[in-house]
Design a protein around this motif. Structure first.
Motif, mmCIF file in Angstrom:
data_model
loop_
_atom_site.group_PDB
_atom_site.id
_atom_site.type_symbol
_atom_site.label_atom_id
_atom_site.label_comp_id
_atom_site.label_asym_id
_atom_site.label_seq_id
_atom_site.Cartn_x
_atom_site.Cartn_y
_atom_site.Cartn_z
ATOM 1 N N ASP A 181 0.855 -1.195 0.000
ATOM 2 C CA ASP A 181 0.000 0.000 0.000
ATOM 3 C C ASP A 181 0.894 1.250 0.000
ATOM 4 O O ASP A 181 1.286 1.760 1.050
ATOM 5 C CB ASP A 181 -0.919 -0.039 1.235
ATOM 6 N N SER B 204 0.226 4.297 -0.900
ATOM 7 C CA SER B 204 -0.416 5.526 -0.405
ATOM 8 C C SER B 204 -0.365 5.565 1.117
ATOM 9 O O SER B 204 -0.125 6.618 1.710
ATOM 10 C CB SER B 204 -1.871 5.608 -0.879
ATOM 11 N N LEU C 246 2.013 5.864 -9.970
ATOM 12 C CA LEU C 246 0.957 5.284 -9.136
ATOM 13 C C LEU C 246 -0.419 5.639 -9.695
ATOM 14 O O LEU C 246 -1.327 4.794 -9.755
ATOM 15 C CB LEU C 246 1.122 5.805 -7.701
ATOM 16 N N GLU C 247 -0.567 6.886 -10.127
ATOM 17 C CA GLU C 247 -1.864 7.280 -10.698
ATOM 18 C C GLU C 247 -2.099 6.591 -12.045
ATOM 19 O O GLU C 247 -3.217 6.204 -12.364
ATOM 20 C CB GLU C 247 -1.923 8.805 -10.878
ATOM 21 N N ARG C 248 -1.042 6.433 -12.819
ATOM 22 C CA ARG C 248 -1.228 5.836 -14.154
ATOM 23 C C ARG C 248 -1.527 4.345 -14.088
ATOM 24 O O ARG C 248 -2.358 3.834 -14.832
ATOM 25 C CB ARG C 248 0.029 6.058 -15.006
ATOM 26 N N GLY D 293 -1.885 2.345 -11.024
ATOM 27 C CA GLY D 293 -2.558 1.806 -9.842
ATOM 28 C C GLY D 293 -1.587 1.044 -8.951
ATOM 29 O O GLY D 293 -0.485 0.682 -9.380
ATOM 30 N N PRO D 294 -2.000 0.770 -7.703
ATOM 31 C CA PRO D 294 -1.082 0.169 -6.736
ATOM 32 C C PRO D 294 -0.589 -1.219 -7.127
ATOM 33 O O PRO D 294 0.511 -1.613 -6.751
ATOM 34 C CB PRO D 294 -1.904 0.113 -5.440
ATOM 35 N N GLU D 295 -1.377 -1.954 -7.904
ATOM 36 C CA GLU D 295 -0.975 -3.324 -8.246
ATOM 37 C C GLU D 295 0.224 -3.363 -9.203
ATOM 38 O O GLU D 295 1.001 -4.313 -9.200
ATOM 39 C CB GLU D 295 -2.144 -4.037 -8.927
ATOM 40 N N ALA E 109 2.164 -0.335 -10.129
ATOM 41 C CA ALA E 109 3.019 0.862 -10.127
ATOM 42 C C ALA E 109 4.489 0.508 -9.906
ATOM 43 O O ALA E 109 5.380 1.024 -10.595
ATOM 44 C CB ALA E 109 2.547 1.830 -9.052
#
Ligand SMILES: Cc1ncc(COP(=O)(O)O)c(C=O)c1O
Length: 464
Positions: A252, A254, A278-280, A282-284, A286
């Protein structure tokens, strides 16, 4: 996530099926069955917009999630420093076997470790590692990481939570360990490390070279990132140097940012108005994308597609080979323990090992219920110190005297005068690298021949 064509979706299939099939794709020109070797440095762009899409990772037309984009194509295939169709097969296969979200293949195990950690840490940052790790990694941490301003501290008693917690600082960016450290086969307690890492919002990075996903999958035990020297069991035949990083997709990022543990490569936008990785992704995904696009692509340790092809071939038989490697090791370790010229055997799978209960918990027992399945790289200490080690080594024929572990051939080395020779004597003493200690990597030859070979070596020790 991009869609996966149903014929390429192997989720839900068993390990042995996935090690053969994941990543394969149809060759529409010739129908070849084995994913072909793509010896190509670069890729033709269909047209102007295709080039825009691949370079910028954003759709010039339509959506990136459109069903004609499939993950068997390397992410943003532009140039083979960043991705290659052959390596992509190996990456998908390894990610599936480790239970991760995405993998990045690189040119060596050392490249995997450094790229994995450079994605997390930069100059001024800090990493906490268990003390018993591969000698080359200790050298990497003590030399190059130090030069680049990244400090690594070692936990000597990995079972002492207080020692761990005293090490962790505000600028710590990762906890690093191995599943089955060599040479002493002193298996680590991943659950314990994972809970410490989670408490401090730190990713747990685990080198699973010696364990392999056939024996242990660190992500299932709480690790976030797995690294491999694919040179060893994964390629399996001693033919190609390679490495890989597997992102579990479980950390995680964030939450870490919110407590002040920052991972700028993932969380900072490259310029005003742009989106962070991370925004582009996602957490899975990035972390894997940052490793591929911002570390591996910049520094350049790309895996040769030829080596990637050998890796995908090697992985097809991983579980079969590991069964033999482990069964022979258990027999040899138990036999060595009974030999008069042997002082001790470092193999956590033996009931006499202080690590046996942990080994049973994480690696399971063999079919007879006697030994734990802790791989095939372990130590034996012979009588007579360095002279005993010399006589033993020189008395062998089937075991090759060489640096290396984890291929079909059995191998032996004397760590004190080779892999660990550059360390201060007190470090080696603490690591248990004594003059009579040898590292064995048991291959897939007939176990009777291996035992006879080791007996010949011990005869030389007895004759001293
Ligand atoms: C556990 C472990 N990690 C990493 C490495 C480094 O891998 P490579 O030689 O592929 O760079 C090795 C090499 O022996 C190893 O044993």
């Amino acid at each position: 996530m991009t869609a996966v064509r149903p014929e390429y979706d192997w989720a839900g299939y068993g390990f042995d099926t996935r090690q053969v099939h994941v990543g394969e794709y149809a060759d529409r020109n010739h129908g070849v069955r084995v994913p072909p070797l793509a010896l190509s440095a670069g890729y033709v762009f269909e047209d102007f917009d295709d080039c825009v899409e691949r370079f910028q990772g954003r759709p010039a037309r339509g959506s990136m999630d459109a069903p004609d984009l499939f993950p068997q194509e390397p992410p943003s295939a532009i140039y083979s420093r960043q991705g290659n169709p052959t390596n992509s097969v190996a990456e998908q296969r390894l990610a599936s076997l480790e239970g991760g979200a995405e993998a990045v293949a690189v040119s060596s195990g050392q490249a995997a470790i450094s790229s994995a950690l450079f994605t997390l840490a930069q100059s001024g940052d800090h990493i906490v590692s268990t003390a018993s790790i591969y000698g080359g990694t200790r050298i990497l941490f003590g030399r190059s990481f130090k030069r680049f301003g990244i400090d690594v501290d070692y936990v000597w008693d990995a079972n002492d939570d207080a020692e761990w917690e005293a090490m962790i600082r505000p600028n710590t960016k990762a906890i690093y360990t191995e599943t089955i450290p060599n040479p002493r086969n002193d298996v680590t307690d991943l659950h314990r490390f994972a809970s410490i890492a989670a408490k401090y919002n730190l990713p747990l990075v685990v080198d699973n070279t010696v364990g392999t996903p056939a024996l242990i999958r660190p992500i299932e035990h709480g690790a976030n990132i797995v690294v491999h020297s694919t040179t060893k069991f994964l390629t399996g035949h001693g033919t190609a140097v390679g490495g890989a990083i597997v992102d579990g997709g479980t950390f995680d990022w964030s939450a870490a940012e919110s407590v002040g543990r920052s991972y700028p490569l993932l969380s900072k936008a490259p310029r005003a108005g742009a989106r962070s990785i991370l925004e582009r992704f996602g957490p899975e995904h990035a972390y894997a994308r940052a490793a591929r696009e911002q570390v591996v692509n910049d520094i350049g340790p790309a895996l040769s597609p030829f080596s990637g092809f050998l890796l995908q071939q090697g992985m097809e038989t991983l579980s079969l080979r590991m069964e033999r490697h482990v069964a022979s090791s258990q027999r040899i370790a138990a036999w060595l323990e009974t030999q008069p010229e042997v002082e001790s055997v470092g193999y956590a799978g033996l009931p006499s090992s202080p690590l046996f209960d942990l080994a049973v918990r994480d690696y399971g027992l063999d079919a007879s219920g006697t030994y734990a399945n802790t791989g095939s790289v372990f130590s034996v200490t012979v009588r007579g110190g360095i002279e005993g080690a010399r006589a033993f080594t020189n008395g062998l024929r089937v075991f090759s005297r060489m640096t290396g572990i984890g291929d079909t051939r059995s191998m032996i080395i004397h760590p004190g005068t080779s892999t660990h020779a550059s360390f201060a004597p007190e470090i080696n003493e603490r690591l248990g690298i004594t003059p009579g200690l040898l590292r064995l990597s048991v291959g897939i030859e007939n176990v009777e021949d291996l035992i006879a070979d080791l007996r010949s070596g011990l005869d030389q020790v007895a004759a001293l």
